[in-house]
Scaffold this motif. Sequence first.
Motif, PDB file in Angstrom:
ATOM      1  N   PHE A  20     -12.355 -75.909  -4.075  1.00  0.00           N
ATOM      2  CA  PHE A  20     -13.506 -75.544  -3.284  1.00  0.00           C
ATOM      3  C   PHE A  20     -13.553 -75.614  -1.837  1.00  0.00           C
ATOM      4  O   PHE A  20     -14.383 -75.202  -1.493  1.00  0.00           O
ATOM      5  N   GLY A  21     -12.392 -76.213  -1.289  1.00  0.00           N
ATOM      6  CA  GLY A  21     -12.333 -75.926   0.152  1.00  0.00           C
ATOM      7  C   GLY A  21     -12.649 -77.341   0.979  1.00  0.00           C
ATOM      8  O   GLY A  21     -13.385 -77.246   0.184  1.00  0.00           O
ATOM      9  N   ASP A  22     -12.724 -77.053   1.946  1.00  0.00           N
ATOM     10  CA  ASP A  22     -13.059 -78.961   2.748  1.00  0.00           C
ATOM     11  C   ASP A  22     -13.302 -78.229   4.662  1.00  0.00           C
ATOM     12  O   ASP A  22     -11.536 -77.426   4.922  1.00  0.00           O
ATOM     13  N   ILE A  23     -14.275 -77.684   4.412  1.00  0.00           N
ATOM     14  CA  ILE A  23     -14.111 -77.838   6.033  1.00  0.00           C
ATOM     15  C   ILE A  23     -14.133 -78.175   7.235  1.00  0.00           C
ATOM     16  O   ILE A  23     -14.145 -77.863   8.100  1.00  0.00           O
ATOM     17  N   SER A  24     -14.265 -79.899   6.928  1.00  0.00           N
ATOM     18  CA  SER A  24     -13.978 -81.002   7.510  1.00  0.00           C
ATOM     19  C   SER A  24     -12.774 -80.915   8.077  1.00  0.00           C
ATOM     20  O   SER A  24     -12.589 -81.703   8.616  1.00  0.00           O
ATOM     21  N   ILE A  26     -10.418 -78.894   9.179  1.00  0.00           N
ATOM     22  CA  ILE A  26     -10.513 -77.734   9.952  1.00  0.00           C
ATOM     23  C   ILE A  26     -10.029 -78.126  11.099  1.00  0.00           C
ATOM     24  O   ILE A  26     -10.498 -78.664  11.588  1.00  0.00           O
ATOM     25  N   SER A  27      -8.890 -77.726  11.454  1.00  0.00           N
ATOM     26  CA  SER A  27      -8.726 -78.004  13.418  1.00  0.00           C
ATOM     27  C   SER A  27      -8.811 -76.967  14.485  1.00  0.00           C
ATOM     28  O   SER A  27      -9.078 -75.479  13.665  1.00  0.00           O
ATOM     29  N   SER A  28      -9.037 -76.660  15.356  1.00  0.00           N
ATOM     30  CA  SER A  28      -9.111 -75.673  16.303  1.00  0.00           C
ATOM     31  C   SER A  28      -8.278 -74.663  16.434  1.00  0.00           C
ATOM     32  O   SER A  28      -8.448 -73.747  16.343  1.00  0.00           O
ATOM     33  N   LEU A  29      -7.108 -75.281  16.154  1.00  0.00           N
ATOM     34  CA  LEU A  29      -5.919 -74.915  15.925  1.00  0.00           C
ATOM     35  C   LEU A  29      -5.496 -73.707  14.217  1.00  0.00           C
ATOM     36  O   LEU A  29      -5.783 -72.665  15.282  1.00  0.00           O
ATOM     37  N   HIS A  30      -6.005 -74.408  13.702  1.00  0.00           N
ATOM     38  CA  HIS A  30      -6.324 -73.685  12.513  1.00  0.00           C
ATOM     39  C   HIS A  30      -7.265 -72.626  12.562  1.00  0.00           C
ATOM     40  O   HIS A  30      -7.296 -71.367  12.008  1.00  0.00           O
ATOM     41  N   PHE A  31      -8.378 -73.057  12.578  1.00  0.00           N
ATOM     42  CA  PHE A  31      -9.343 -71.858  13.111  1.00  0.00           C
ATOM     43  C   PHE A  31      -8.402 -70.899  13.720  1.00  0.00           C
ATOM     44  O   PHE A  31      -9.737 -70.146  13.752  1.00  0.00           O
ATOM     45  N   SER A  32      -8.462 -70.880  15.251  1.00  0.00           N
ATOM     46  CA  SER A  32      -7.595 -70.287  15.524  1.00  0.00           C
ATOM     47  C   SER A  32      -7.104 -68.877  15.268  1.00  0.00           C
ATOM     48  O   SER A  32      -7.218 -68.254  15.634  1.00  0.00           O
ATOM     49  N   ILE A  33      -6.240 -69.975  14.225  1.00  0.00           N
ATOM     50  CA  ILE A  33      -5.066 -69.219  13.430  1.00  0.00           C
ATOM     51  C   ILE A  33      -5.776 -68.027  12.902  1.00  0.00           C
ATOM     52  O   ILE A  33      -5.784 -67.050  12.862  1.00  0.00           O
ATOM     53  N   ILE A  34      -7.112 -68.261  12.049  1.00  0.00           N
ATOM     54  CA  ILE A  34      -7.711 -67.824  11.232  1.00  0.00           C
ATOM     55  C   ILE A  34      -8.074 -66.194  11.609  1.00  0.00           C
ATOM     56  O   ILE A  34      -8.318 -65.574  11.317  1.00  0.00           O
ATOM     57  N   THR A  35      -8.959 -66.882  12.980  1.00  0.00           N
ATOM     58  CA  THR A  35      -9.804 -65.575  13.527  1.00  0.00           C
ATOM     59  C   THR A  35      -8.960 -65.048  14.143  1.00  0.00           C
ATOM     60  O   THR A  35      -8.833 -63.941  14.412  1.00  0.00           O
ATOM     61  N   ILE A  36      -7.919 -65.101  15.037  1.00  0.00           N
ATOM     62  CA  ILE A  36      -6.818 -64.316  14.989  1.00  0.00           C
ATOM     63  C   ILE A  36      -6.387 -63.371  14.079  1.00  0.00           C
ATOM     64  O   ILE A  36      -6.123 -62.199  14.576  1.00  0.00           O
ATOM     65  N   LEU A  37      -5.557 -63.813  13.161  1.00  0.00           N
ATOM     66  CA  LEU A  37      -5.492 -62.790  12.108  1.00  0.00           C
ATOM     67  C   LEU A  37      -6.676 -61.746  11.655  1.00  0.00           C
ATOM     68  O   LEU A  37      -6.513 -60.829  10.765  1.00  0.00           O
ATOM     69  N   ALA A  38      -7.679 -62.419  11.424  1.00  0.00           N
ATOM     70  CA  ALA A  38      -9.315 -61.456  10.851  1.00  0.00           C
ATOM     71  C   ALA A  38      -8.655 -60.932  11.695  1.00  0.00           C
ATOM     72  O   ALA A  38      -9.275 -59.259  11.449  1.00  0.00           O
ATOM     73  N   ILE A  39      -8.592 -60.709  12.919  1.00  0.00           N
ATOM     74  CA  ILE A  39      -9.228 -60.637  14.354  1.00  0.00           C
ATOM     75  C   ILE A  39      -8.395 -58.934  13.484  1.00  0.00           C
ATOM     76  O   ILE A  39      -8.300 -57.612  14.260  1.00  0.00           O
ATOM     77  N   MET A  40      -7.010 -59.190  13.878  1.00  0.00           N
ATOM     78  CA  MET A  40      -5.475 -58.246  13.871  1.00  0.00           C
ATOM     79  C   MET A  40      -6.082 -57.277  12.116  1.00  0.00           C
ATOM     80  O   MET A  40      -5.779 -56.287  12.451  1.00  0.00           O
ATOM     81  N   ILE A  41      -6.665 -57.912  11.103  1.00  0.00           N
ATOM     82  CA  ILE A  41      -6.678 -57.273  10.114  1.00  0.00           C
ATOM     83  C   ILE A  41      -7.631 -56.613  10.256  1.00  0.00           C
ATOM     84  O   ILE A  41      -7.730 -55.442   9.534  1.00  0.00           O
ATOM     85  N   VAL A  42      -8.764 -56.714  10.971  1.00  0.00           N
ATOM     86  CA  VAL A  42     -10.187 -55.787  11.509  1.00  0.00           C
ATOM     87  C   VAL A  42      -9.200 -54.820  12.367  1.00  0.00           C
ATOM     88  O   VAL A  42      -9.527 -53.369  11.875  1.00  0.00           O
ATOM     89  N   ILE A  43      -8.602 -54.394  12.844  1.00  0.00           N
ATOM     90  CA  ILE A  43      -7.380 -53.365  14.304  1.00  0.00           C
ATOM     91  C   ILE A  43      -7.164 -52.101  13.486  1.00  0.00           C
ATOM     92  O   ILE A  43      -6.973 -51.656  13.637  1.00  0.00           O
ATOM     93  N   ALA A  87      -6.657 -69.718   4.897  1.00  0.00           N
ATOM     94  CA  ALA A  87      -8.653 -70.228   4.843  1.00  0.00           C
ATOM     95  C   ALA A  87      -8.361 -70.453   3.939  1.00  0.00           C
ATOM     96  O   ALA A  87      -9.328 -70.950   3.335  1.00  0.00           O
ATOM     97  N   VAL A  88      -7.456 -70.758   3.311  1.00  0.00           N
ATOM     98  CA  VAL A  88      -7.683 -71.103   1.443  1.00  0.00           C
ATOM     99  C   VAL A  88      -7.898 -73.070   1.760  1.00  0.00           C
ATOM    100  O   VAL A  88      -8.621 -73.334   0.733  1.00  0.00           O
ATOM    101  N   ARG A  89      -7.240 -73.351   3.123  1.00  0.00           N
ATOM    102  CA  ARG A  89      -7.661 -75.029   2.795  1.00  0.00           C
ATOM    103  C   ARG A  89      -9.239 -75.283   3.391  1.00  0.00           C
ATOM    104  O   ARG A  89      -8.695 -75.816   3.198  1.00  0.00           O
ATOM    105  N   VAL A  90      -9.690 -74.567   3.616  1.00  0.00           N
ATOM    106  CA  VAL A  90     -10.511 -74.177   4.362  1.00  0.00           C
ATOM    107  C   VAL A  90     -12.093 -73.806   3.762  1.00  0.00           C
ATOM    108  O   VAL A  90     -13.125 -75.099   3.182  1.00  0.00           O
ATOM    109  N   THR A  91     -11.576 -72.547   2.838  1.00  0.00           N
ATOM    110  CA  THR A  91     -12.951 -72.587   1.532  1.00  0.00           C
ATOM    111  C   THR A  91     -12.507 -72.126   0.249  1.00  0.00           C
ATOM    112  O   THR A  91     -13.632 -72.208  -0.132  1.00  0.00           O
TER     113      THR A  91
END
Length: 162
Positions: A20-24, A26-43, A87-91
């Motif tokens: 079920f994930g645990d949004i609490s 997530i660290s800022s590094l973890h969030f940054s990696i997820i964001t960068i990967l998501a942007i890379m996939i969109v591009i 992302a599976v750790r968070v979501t």
Amino acid sequence: CAVLFNENFNKNFVFEEFLFGDISSISSLHFSIITILAIMIVIFIKLNLKNFLISLLNQDIAIVKNIKINLLNNLFMILLSLLIAFAVRVTGVFLITALMIIPCATARIFSKNPQEMIIKSAILGVAISGFSFGFASSFGLSITPSIIFFHCLLFFISLSLS
């Protein structure tokens, strides 16, 4: 065998967090990696959308147009796998799976071509997830099941209307 499994099992691993994930957590590094990967996939998709569509519709035409199908698919799978792994750790597994399948299936009902389906799928995913997040927060419900429930509800309503 069960004794060996229990002794070697990671004591910090919580099965419910994996599902079920645990949004609490997530660290800022973890969030940054997820964001960068998501942007890379969109591009990556934006740059290669035409090649993806050609290779999906007819691989022979893709070969004639000199599209490296295996390289394209492998790069996309690597990027997507990395995003899912982080992302599976968070979501959680349930939400990742639901968000990969249900919005696309719902958008397919109302779409005339693959590009339209991609756009509608992204809009549906964001809109329904945002609505579900607000609904769950207002009524003190768990977020992950709420998101999955509303996505499924919209899918079945769309299916019955089509």
